[in-house]
Design a protein around this motif. Sequence first.
Motif, PDB file in Angstrom:
ATOM      1  N   ALA A 136       0.842  -1.210   0.000  1.00  0.00           N
ATOM      2  CA  ALA A 136       0.000   0.000   0.000  1.00  0.00           C
ATOM      3  C   ALA A 136       0.864   1.241   0.000  1.00  0.00           C
ATOM      4  CB  ALA A 136      -0.902  -0.005   1.226  1.00  0.00           C
ATOM      5  N   THR A 137       0.227   2.355  -0.154  1.00  0.00           N
ATOM      6  CA  THR A 137       0.933   3.624  -0.022  1.00  0.00           C
ATOM      7  C   THR A 137       0.594   4.242   1.318  1.00  0.00           C
ATOM      8  OG1 THR A 137      -0.848   4.936  -0.942  1.00  0.00           O
ATOM      9  CG2 THR A 137       0.696   3.974  -2.501  1.00  0.00           C
TER      10      THR A 137
ATOM     11  N   SER B 286      -0.379   7.869   3.036  1.00  0.00           N
ATOM     12  CA  SER B 286      -0.811   9.200   2.646  1.00  0.00           C
ATOM     13  C   SER B 286      -1.093  10.034   3.875  1.00  0.00           C
ATOM     14  CB  SER B 286      -2.065   9.082   1.763  1.00  0.00           C
ATOM     15  OG  SER B 286      -2.667  10.329   1.628  1.00  0.00           O
TER      16      SER B 286
ATOM     17  N   GLU C 117       3.160  11.985   0.602  1.00  0.00           N
ATOM     18  CA  GLU C 117       2.707  10.695   0.098  1.00  0.00           C
ATOM     19  C   GLU C 117       3.909   9.807  -0.131  1.00  0.00           C
ATOM     20  OE1 GLU C 117      -1.643  11.213  -1.493  1.00  0.00           O
ATOM     21  OE2 GLU C 117      -0.183  10.185  -2.767  1.00  0.00           O
TER      22      GLU C 117
ATOM     23  N   GLN D 214       4.884   6.377  -2.129  1.00  0.00           N
ATOM     24  CA  GLN D 214       4.359   5.445  -3.115  1.00  0.00           C
ATOM     25  C   GLN D 214       4.724   4.021  -2.770  1.00  0.00           C
ATOM     26  OE1 GLN D 214       2.333   6.714  -5.178  1.00  0.00           O
ATOM     27  NE2 GLN D 214       2.874   8.804  -4.564  1.00  0.00           N
ATOM     28  N   GLU D 215       4.076   3.091  -3.461  1.00  0.00           N
ATOM     29  CA  GLU D 215       4.366   1.677  -3.235  1.00  0.00           C
ATOM     30  C   GLU D 215       5.838   1.375  -3.515  1.00  0.00           C
ATOM     31  OE1 GLU D 215       1.329  -0.850  -4.945  1.00  0.00           O
ATOM     32  OE2 GLU D 215       2.895  -2.359  -5.320  1.00  0.00           O
TER      33      GLU D 215
ATOM     34  N   ARG E 290      -3.690   7.842   5.869  1.00  0.00           N
ATOM     35  CA  ARG E 290      -4.199   6.655   5.163  1.00  0.00           C
ATOM     36  C   ARG E 290      -3.058   5.692   4.931  1.00  0.00           C
ATOM     37  NH1 ARG E 290      -7.724  10.296   2.965  1.00  0.00           N
ATOM     38  NH2 ARG E 290      -9.871   9.573   2.795  1.00  0.00           N
TER      39      ARG E 290
ATOM     40  N   GLY F  38      -2.739   2.508   2.569  1.00  0.00           N
ATOM     41  CA  GLY F  38      -3.554   1.883   1.529  1.00  0.00           C
ATOM     42  C   GLY F  38      -4.739   2.785   1.303  1.00  0.00           C
ATOM     43  N   GLU F  39      -5.909   2.214   1.261  1.00  0.00           N
ATOM     44  CA  GLU F  39      -7.090   3.046   1.060  1.00  0.00           C
ATOM     45  C   GLU F  39      -7.752   3.412   2.386  1.00  0.00           C
ATOM     46  OE1 GLU F  39      -6.140   3.361  -2.590  1.00  0.00           O
ATOM     47  OE2 GLU F  39      -7.881   4.409  -1.755  1.00  0.00           O
ATOM     48  N   ARG F  40      -7.309   2.767   3.482  1.00  0.00           N
ATOM     49  CA  ARG F  40      -7.988   2.930   4.771  1.00  0.00           C
ATOM     50  C   ARG F  40      -7.519   4.186   5.505  1.00  0.00           C
ATOM     51  NH1 ARG F  40      -7.375  -1.565   8.980  1.00  0.00           N
ATOM     52  NH2 ARG F  40      -5.193  -1.472   8.341  1.00  0.00           N
TER      53      ARG F  40
END
Lengths: 385, 318
Positions: free
Chosen positions: A2-3, A5, A26, A28-29, A62, A64-66
């Motif tokens: 995941a990334t 953020s 941010e 990145q992966e 965040r 990942g998306e969570r």
Amino acid sequence: MATISLKGLNKVYPNGFHAVHDLSLEVQEGEFMVLVGPSGCGKTTVLRMVAGLEDITSGDLRIGERVVNDIEPKDRDIAMVFQNYALYPHMTVADNIGFALKLRKLPKDEIRKKVEEAAEILGLTEWLDRKPKQLSGGQRQRVAMGRAIVREPSVFLMDEPLSNLDAKLRVKMRAEVRRIQERLGVATMYVTHDQIEAMTMGDRVAVLRDGRLLQCDTPQNLYEFPVNQFVGAFIGSPAMNLYQGELFDGGRSLKIGSQILELPEVVHLKKPTLMSYSGKGVTVGVRPESLKAASTSTTPGTVLSVQATLVEALGSELMVHFSFDAKVVKIEDIQDDEEEILTGSGEGVARIDPSVSVKAGDKLKFEVETEHLHFFDPDTGLSIY
Amino acid sequence: MAVVAEVAPVVANTRNRNGRRDVHTSRQARIGWMFSTPALIFVGMVTIFPIVFSVALSLSNVSVTGSGFALQGFTFSNYSQLVHSSTWRYALGFTVIYTVVTVLVELVLGTAIALALERLTKGRGLMMALLLLPWSIITVISAELWQYIYEGTYGVLQAIFQALGLGAPVFLGSPTSAVVSMMVADVWKTTPFVAVIVIAGLVMLPGDVYEAAACDGASAWTIFWKITLPLLRPTIAIAVLFRILQAFGVFDLPFVLTGGGPGTATTSLAILSYKVMFQNIDYGPGAAVAVSATLLVVLGCLAFLRVFKAQVGREEIQ
């Protein structure tokens, strides 16, 4: 995978101290992101907020998306390597590495297999039955990494893991850590106060000061295009020499102290706004690497006459400490206190070819690579481009 | 607890090439002896001499005359008297059981209190001061206080029980309840001592190990059993050692609370020795009881240190 953020993160302590201001970043992966800055700049606080060991006062985090602001560290799928390793003193190396897996109730042979794999990668196989107190600093650091690796997390968080090692070991371990991270491809946030570590290890480097993110870019871009004089002086070793200067003659001439340097056309092409500072004062940044010993082929107008105050022979180069009658611009947090004592007015450092014969007290002439000069607004400290 | 892993040699080798110690070290040593001698003499008089003399007494026939007492002959009869005495065997059993029970209870309670207190950030100082009050009261005084509480007719508990309509319980009047009552009084007084030692150990534990455990996914229960308790072993070992030493020689509490009674129910080895020596004026057997108690303490501590050798004095937490 995941990334990470961070959006507008703030940290305010109960006593009112605002440690982190509106930080957005941010990762990145697979990226190796280094957070660097002087002591007290908030980089460890940011890392701990990502880990979940510090509360986030405001802003979004965040993984990942969570959104993970209120999620426990153990549920964030992160693994942290602490500065003092935080190994369990009463457990063996194998138990230390396998502890998290045991907590997840994995079967014993699977745990053993994963521990042995991690030990293989880190060169710890023969030490698996030892206790931490029987290991050297470098070995303990590798156990701490093993503990992180074996959990196969989405994110690695590392808090100055090399700062307790001696200089030679640190250089070796820098490469090791990077190699392992690249092999595993895990997004990593790495905190250090050592800008050399930052520059050699990071895919991108985020420079922090007083809880604020000043600039986040590749090491080369930070070096060539610093956003302000703090970043310019912080990145690069020895630090950039900063002097008060004055532009005149339509911006074609620069006066530093009592000497004048001619700025070639290419400087103005690269830094269009410099022209508007003509007739005004600017802060000039000269990197030690941009100074050479002047020779017969040196263009007039790029010569600086100085007096050497100290010469350090490193074998591969000479570090010449020099002084002349320019006024030095000092920035806090860049120099140690000891360096401040040595640096009087007009003192700077140059890195020149070791074949030059110069000793303390000599007068010498430098050739300045004027196309590599940096210019900063004397009031705001921002770079002039 | 950060205890040094190895005891470094205290005095470096200071002999010069002639084999003589250098002037500086000799002078330091002389000064050391000069200052230590008075204390050594005093300690010797007050501690070593009575011990040696007691052993001598226990191995002789002691006759008491009008003008003092005299040691006659060498004999083991005092000790054989002990072994055949049901009172001594009871005192031995009682002292051992008393030690085991009180130390265990105090350990569990003390550790629980220490863990709770360690979490307090504000008010910890005040709570610790309150906690230490029972420990700070002189045992004789607190024993008297407990007597008031336990007393058969006019005691505090009597009043409470009667007010609740629960009849008239007996505390110090019957053997079993006297033993239990004494243990309660001891636990009340000594648990703070254990708690304070354990807190000292707790605050020395490395903080980042707990953060690592949190990241690894350990629950509070797991952290307690797998991390806190193992790391506290050296501290707990010290506390238990101290308590065993104290409990084996328990005297003032039973002496004031029950006088060793009812009958011989709360007669510990120390109480027995006192009674035989000074009430029965039987110096030989009395000394034998005292020596037997000392031997048992020494053996107990040696056994304990054997088991916990790895913990006490050698473990290093980096």
